[in-house]
Enzyme design. Structure first.
Site, short mmCIF file in Angstrom:
data_model
loop_
_atom_site.label_atom_id
_atom_site.label_comp_id
_atom_site.label_asym_id
_atom_site.label_seq_id
_atom_site.Cartn_x
_atom_site.Cartn_y
_atom_site.Cartn_z
N ARG A 185 0.81 -1.24 0.00
CA ARG A 185 0.00 0.00 0.00
C ARG A 185 0.84 1.28 0.00
NH1 ARG A 185 -2.36 -3.39 -1.39
NH2 ARG A 185 -4.16 -4.42 -0.53
N SER A 241 -10.34 0.62 4.05
CA SER A 241 -9.61 0.21 5.25
C SER A 241 -8.98 1.43 5.92
CB SER A 241 -8.52 -0.80 4.90
OG SER A 241 -9.11 -1.99 4.44
N GLU A 314 -4.00 3.71 7.14
CA GLU A 314 -3.77 3.59 5.69
C GLU A 314 -4.24 4.87 5.02
OE1 GLU A 314 -5.13 -0.03 3.67
OE2 GLU A 314 -5.62 1.16 1.90
C1 LIG Z 1 -15.28 1.26 -0.05
C2 LIG Z 1 -13.78 1.33 -0.28
C3 LIG Z 1 -13.07 0.17 -0.53
C4 LIG Z 1 -11.70 0.20 -0.74
N1 LIG Z 1 -11.03 -0.96 -1.01
C5 LIG Z 1 -9.71 -0.94 -1.23
C6 LIG Z 1 -9.00 -2.15 -1.56
O1 LIG Z 1 -9.57 -3.22 -1.67
N2 LIG Z 1 -7.66 -2.04 -1.78
C7 LIG Z 1 -7.00 -0.86 -1.70
O2 LIG Z 1 -5.78 -0.84 -1.94
N3 LIG Z 1 -7.64 0.29 -1.42
C8 LIG Z 1 -8.96 0.29 -1.19
N4 LIG Z 1 -9.61 1.45 -0.90
C9 LIG Z 1 -8.86 2.72 -0.83
C10 LIG Z 1 -8.80 3.47 -2.18
O3 LIG Z 1 -9.86 3.09 -3.01
C11 LIG Z 1 -7.48 3.26 -2.90
O4 LIG Z 1 -6.40 3.63 -2.10
C12 LIG Z 1 -7.47 4.03 -4.23
O5 LIG Z 1 -6.43 3.53 -5.04
C13 LIG Z 1 -7.29 5.54 -4.05
O6 LIG Z 1 -7.52 6.16 -5.32
P1 LIG Z 1 -8.11 7.63 -5.44
O7 LIG Z 1 -8.12 8.03 -6.84
O8 LIG Z 1 -9.39 7.72 -4.70
O9 LIG Z 1 -6.98 8.44 -4.66
P2 LIG Z 1 -7.17 9.70 -3.73
O10 LIG Z 1 -7.78 9.26 -2.43
O11 LIG Z 1 -7.83 10.81 -4.45
O12 LIG Z 1 -5.65 10.06 -3.50
C14 LIG Z 1 -4.77 9.15 -2.87
C15 LIG Z 1 -3.37 9.73 -2.92
O13 LIG Z 1 -2.90 9.70 -4.26
C16 LIG Z 1 -2.57 11.02 -4.69
N5 LIG Z 1 -2.95 11.10 -6.10
C17 LIG Z 1 -4.16 10.80 -6.65
N6 LIG Z 1 -4.10 10.94 -7.98
C18 LIG Z 1 -2.85 11.35 -8.28
C19 LIG Z 1 -2.16 11.67 -9.48
N7 LIG Z 1 -2.75 11.58 -10.69
N8 LIG Z 1 -0.86 12.06 -9.39
C20 LIG Z 1 -0.26 12.15 -8.20
N9 LIG Z 1 -0.83 11.87 -7.02
C21 LIG Z 1 -2.12 11.46 -7.07
C22 LIG Z 1 -3.36 11.95 -3.81
O14 LIG Z 1 -2.73 13.21 -3.72
C23 LIG Z 1 -3.32 11.20 -2.49
O15 LIG Z 1 -2.11 11.43 -1.84
C24 LIG Z 1 -11.01 1.45 -0.70
C25 LIG Z 1 -11.72 2.63 -0.45
C26 LIG Z 1 -13.10 2.59 -0.26
C27 LIG Z 1 -13.84 3.86 -0.03
#
Ligand SMILES: Cc1cc2nc3c(=O)[nH]c(=O)nc-3n(C[C@H](O)[C@H](O)[C@H](O)COP(=O)(O)OP(=O)(O)OC[C@H]3O[C@@H](n4cnc5c(N)ncnc54)[C@H](O)[C@@H]3O)c2cc1C
Length: 328
Positions: A185, A241, A314
């Site tokens: 992660r 998580s 996380e």
């Molecule tokens: C219901 C639910 C279930 C989930 N299940 C999982 C799972 O099974 N496995 C798992 O790993 N995670 C899970 N997650 C967490 C989340 O979905 C992941 O971590 C996901 O990859 C985050 O993507 P995001 O676009 O929402 O990132 P954001 O939350 O918008 O950003 C995350 C980080 O990445 C950075 N970022 C985003 N886009 C860019 C970019 N283009 N360039 C540079 N930096 C960037 C942001 O600044 C921030 O620091 C879950 C979340 C929810 C709500």
């Protein structure tokens, strides 16, 4: 804190309009958090590049927001410019790439703002194996590449070939996956995210390499993963998580064993369905980021007292936080 005054007509000239004091809660899956001082939604990569370079040139700190599914934005919000990434081009190569004649795995190209679940579904439909684990993962390709998102024993690092990254100086490079220092992660990129706004790296796009396989088997695995998620995870607003799993154990198991399912602070509750998920049952307006932090601290304290295990979040804390709300 406020950022330096900037001339917003400059980004207007290349097609990006910037708004002030935009509430960020609707852009997160937890539905909490304060406003962005400046906010721009960007749908074209050339505009994203120009916007980031412009922000750098006028010393306006920026912060990249994908699906907001792993970030807890403070109630005070974020100074500087929040860039909401909506760059959503996808290309799935039909034929093997001639540059690698020995390797018949097609390339899958996706811009940073593409829905990771949507991309996974497209690859499943194309009969490609490797992203079945992601068919219901919230968030974008950019967030997944930064976080090394994963599920069911697989993660981004397993199939990512490279990522097109703009660094903090505005230079663009194709970075091979093995240079991104992937671990559970996390990645080199995650450690460089400026959580109070700054001049961090930007994932413009990613290339995955997936193998062709048996279409029916691939679709069945994707369906099993979808089914498993529907039955194990709450549907209320959450950030997934809350804690990373400690070595050899599960954060959810420890929280449940400590009797904390259903524990509540303000509008935030430890899910009764999955103890590592904190939920906001009332949705927008009924809870604060401070509630989430307070509940995290309660759970950390009780689990440490009962089992001697320090749970690490996380979710990433973003923005300006009062003293006492800082988490490690
Ligand atoms: C219901 C639910 C279930 C989930 N299940 C999982 C799972 O099974 N496995 C798992 O790993 N995670 C899970 N997650 C967490 C989340 O979905 C992941 O971590 C996901 O990859 C985050 O993507 P995001 O676009 O929402 O990132 P954001 O939350 O918008 O950003 C995350 C980080 O990445 C950075 N970022 C985003 N886009 C860019 C970019 N283009 N360039 C540079 N930096 C960037 C942001 O600044 C921030 O620091 C879950 C979340 C929810 C709500």
């Amino acid at each position: 804190m406020r950022s330096p005054a900037v001339d917003l007509s400059v980004p207007e000239r290349f097609g990006v309009s910037i708004r002030r004091q935009v509430p960020l809660a609707p852009y997160t899956t937890m539905k909490v958090g304060g406003p962005a001082e400046y906010f721009a939604a960007v749908a074209k990569v050339d505009q994203l590049i120009r916007l980031v370079r412009w922000a750098r040139s006028v010393e306006l700190p920026y912060y990249l927001l994908g699906g907001g599914s792993n970030v807890l934005i403070s109630d005070a919000g974020l100074c500087g410019l929040v860039i909401y990434n909506r760059c959503r081009q996808v290309r799935i190569d039909e034929a093997p790439c001639c540059v690698f004649p020995q390797d018949d795995r097609p390339f899958v190209f996706a811009e940073g703002g593409v829905s990771m679940a949507g991309l996974a579904r497209r690859t499943v439909a194309a009969g490609l194996t490797g992203l079945e684990w992601a068919v219901s993962l919230p968030g974008t390709v950019g967030g997944a590449v930064v976080n090394n998102a994963g599920a069911y024993g697989a993660a981004v690092k397993d199939n990512l070939y490279n990522a097109m990254v703009m660094d903090s100086y505005g230079d663009i490079d194709e970075v091979p996956a093995d240079r991104l220092q992937y671990a559970y992660r996390t990645s080199m990129l995650k450690s460089q995210v400026p959580v109070r706004g700054g001049f961090g790296p930007v994932v413009l796009s990613a290339n995955f390499r997936l193998a062709p396989g048996d279409g029916a088997e691939i679709a069945a695995l994707a369906e099993r993963n979808l089914h498993e998620r529907r039955h194990s995870q709450p549907v209320e607003p959450s950030l997934g998580s809350t804690f990373v799993n400690p070595p050899g154990d599960y954060a959810g198991r420890l929280i449940e064993a400590a009797g904390l399912k259903g524990a509540t602070v303000g509008g935030i509750q430890v899910s009764r369905q999955h103890a590592n998920f904190f939920i906001n049952p009332g949705g927008a307006g009924s809870a604060t980021a401070a509630d989430v932090v307070a509940l995290i601290q309660v759970v950390q304290r009780i689990v440490a007292e009962r089992f001697g295990v320090q749970l690490s979040p996380e979710v990433q804390l973003v923005g300006e936080w009062p003293a006492g709300q800082y988490l490690t």
